[in-house]
Enzyme design. Structure first.
Site, PDB file in Angstrom:
ATOM      1  CB  SER A 248      11.841  65.981 -18.224  1.00 29.96           C
ATOM      2  OG  SER A 248      10.509  66.259 -17.945  1.00 29.96           O
ATOM      3  CE  LYS A 252       8.392  68.154 -22.853  1.00 36.02           C
ATOM      4  NZ  LYS A 252       7.661  67.013 -22.422  1.00 36.02           N
ATOM      5  CD1 TRP A 339       3.432  66.024 -16.721  1.00 39.80           C
ATOM      6  CD2 TRP A 339       1.215  65.887 -16.458  1.00 39.80           C
ATOM      7  NE1 TRP A 339       2.893  67.224 -17.120  1.00 39.80           N
ATOM      8  CE2 TRP A 339       1.531  67.159 -16.969  1.00 39.80           C
ATOM      9  CE3 TRP A 339      -0.134  65.572 -16.223  1.00 39.80           C
ATOM     10  CZ2 TRP A 339       0.559  68.131 -17.240  1.00 39.80           C
ATOM     11  CZ3 TRP A 339      -1.098  66.533 -16.497  1.00 39.80           C
ATOM     12  CH2 TRP A 339      -0.746  67.784 -16.988  1.00 39.80           C
ATOM     13  CG  HIS A 389       9.366  63.118 -14.388  1.00 34.39           C
ATOM     14  ND1 HIS A 389       9.240  62.744 -15.706  1.00 34.39           N
ATOM     15  CD2 HIS A 389       9.828  64.390 -14.404  1.00 34.39           C
ATOM     16  CE1 HIS A 389       9.602  63.756 -16.477  1.00 34.39           C
ATOM     17  NE2 HIS A 389       9.974  64.767 -15.711  1.00 34.39           N
TER      18      HIS A 389
END
Ligand code: GTR
Length: 414
Positions: A248, A252, A339, A389
């Protein structure tokens, strides 16, 4: 919900995705096409990396001159005798109050040669990744979360092992890999004021960078490279076989770290979404405007100019993924994680293929998102796991197999 976030229009309907144009990673600024791996490595790669620094994540400073390491504890019989556990503090300067990060290392005891390791940051403190009571309890600021045992922004004893589901240490160790992790809050607390107490403020002179020239993701990514600096000094670790990963927001950070630092041999992005592997010009799930509104501290201030104009951004995330080439890259999504835009993550990986092709490396070799739980691709690999997720055992098993395959290849000079 954060102020202003509710007015931002979000789309999660595939039929409503408008047309968009992706920048071409092989188009040189002088109008010439990049046709060889040499041209990519000598000119284009640096030019693309700079576009991300200027427009998205901010500048990435180097290694601090006075950084040093302190080994705090070694247990050569951890996890029921199966692992060696080391805890090392990386101090970023010589100052008495030097900013620092605490690194937790598990190495498989049954392997006598230097081992390959996975490294990635964790969300709640090192002591949350396993119930091992020998792990020092983090004393840093943490996001309040009753379920994780974080009260008044501090970890309590009850938080031990609370995030162990994301970190299958025994599985990793028994596969012959080490695990190296640190708490991302050591580098910068994850809130809009975090830059004041994280490393960005106290280190600005030493690193020759102002705190507003980068963001929290930059600081987290920078920390991953400092872990790599340490690993290069640890004789029990094969520093040429370090796999960088993250979930998540930490996915990044993992991608930004690996784009800058080619010492990471394999790159694994788990559900990294917007600002990670997912295309940002594709209007689906989280958007640039939404992420910059909910998390104004994550990216460089310059990124906000694209809030209403993703089309004007000179790059998109497929180019970030292309910066991993020719290294093996794994991008993973979760089917219910709309999302993060699973299809946008797939397309990010897919559109990195032309750069891998310059090196003769095969990418996904399919044109559509594969069925759930069916990984595809060779040097670029992708799966969409069924479920939410998360960072699950299934995901880790795929990354272990992927790493086995590529490291064995390197060994045989294939
Ligand atoms: C969400 C954010 C995502 C992702 C996620 C996480 O709230 O919108 O971009 O980073 O948090 O880190 O779990």
């Amino acid at each position: 919900m954060e102020a202003g976030a509710q007015e931002i229009l979000i789309n999660q309907d595939e039929s409503k995705v408008p047309a968009y144009t992706l920048p071409d990673p092989l188009q040189g600024a002088d109008g010439k096409r990049i046709t060889t791996s040499q041209q990519w490595l000598q000119h284009q790669r640096a030019a693309m990396l700079k576009l991300f620094a200027v427009n998205v994540y901010g500048r990435m400073p180097g290694k601090p001159r006075n950084m040093h390491f302190k080994v705090n504890s070694v247990d050569s019989s951890a996890l029921g005798g199966k692992a060696i556990r080391r805890q090392v503090t990386i101090l970023f300067s010589n100052a008495a109050s030097a900013p620092s990060m605490d690194v937790l290392i598990y190495l498989p005891k049954f392997v006598k040669t230097p081992v390959p390791v996975f490294t990635g940051l964790n969300f709640y403190g090192n002591h949350t990744i396993n119930a091992d009571t020998g792990i020092s309890l983090s004393t840093r600021w943490a996001m309040n979360d009753e379920q994780k045992g974080i009260v008044n922004n501090r970890a309590t004893e009850a938080s031990r092992g609370k995030d162990a589901g994301k970190w299958p240490v025994k599985e990793i160790i028994s596969h012959g890999y080490g695990l190296v992790t640190a708490y991302y809050g050591d580098l910068e607390p994850d809130n809009p004021e975090g830059w004041k107490t994280g490393l960005r403020t106290p280190m600005n002179t030493e690193l020759s960078i102002n705190e507003n020239e980068w963001g929290a993701i930059g600081a987290w990514a920078w920390g991953l490279s400092r872990i790599m600096d340490y690993l290069e000094t640890d004789a029990a670790v094969d520093a040429k076989k370090v796999i960088i990963t993250g979930h998540s927001r930490l996915g990044k950070a993992c991608l930004w770290a690996a784009a800058n630092d080619t010492r990471f041999a394999i790159v694994v992005s788990n559900n990294s979404g917007e600002g990670g592997a997912a295309l940002s010009k594709r209007w689906f799930g989280e958007t640039i405007e939404r992420i910059n509104t909910s998390f104004p501290h994550w990216f460089a201030p310059a990124y906000k100019q694209f809030n209403k104009h993703p089309d004007l951004l000179p790059v998109d995330q497929h180019i970030l993924l292309a910066l991993m080439a020719p290294r093996p890259l794994y991008v993973a999504s979760a089917a219910d994680d709309l999302w993060a835009d699973p299809k946008g993550e797939f397309l990010g990986a897919k559109n990195a293929e032309p750069v891998y092709a310059l090196f003769g490396k095969k990418g996904l070799e399919v044109s559509d998102v594969p069925p759930a739980d069916h990984p595809v691709g060779e040097t670029i690999r992708y799966h969409i796991r069924s479920g939410n997720h998360d960072f699950t055992l299934y995901d880790w098993q795929q990354y272990l197999n992927f790493s086995d395959k590529h490291f064995r290849k390197t060994n045989s000079n294939d």
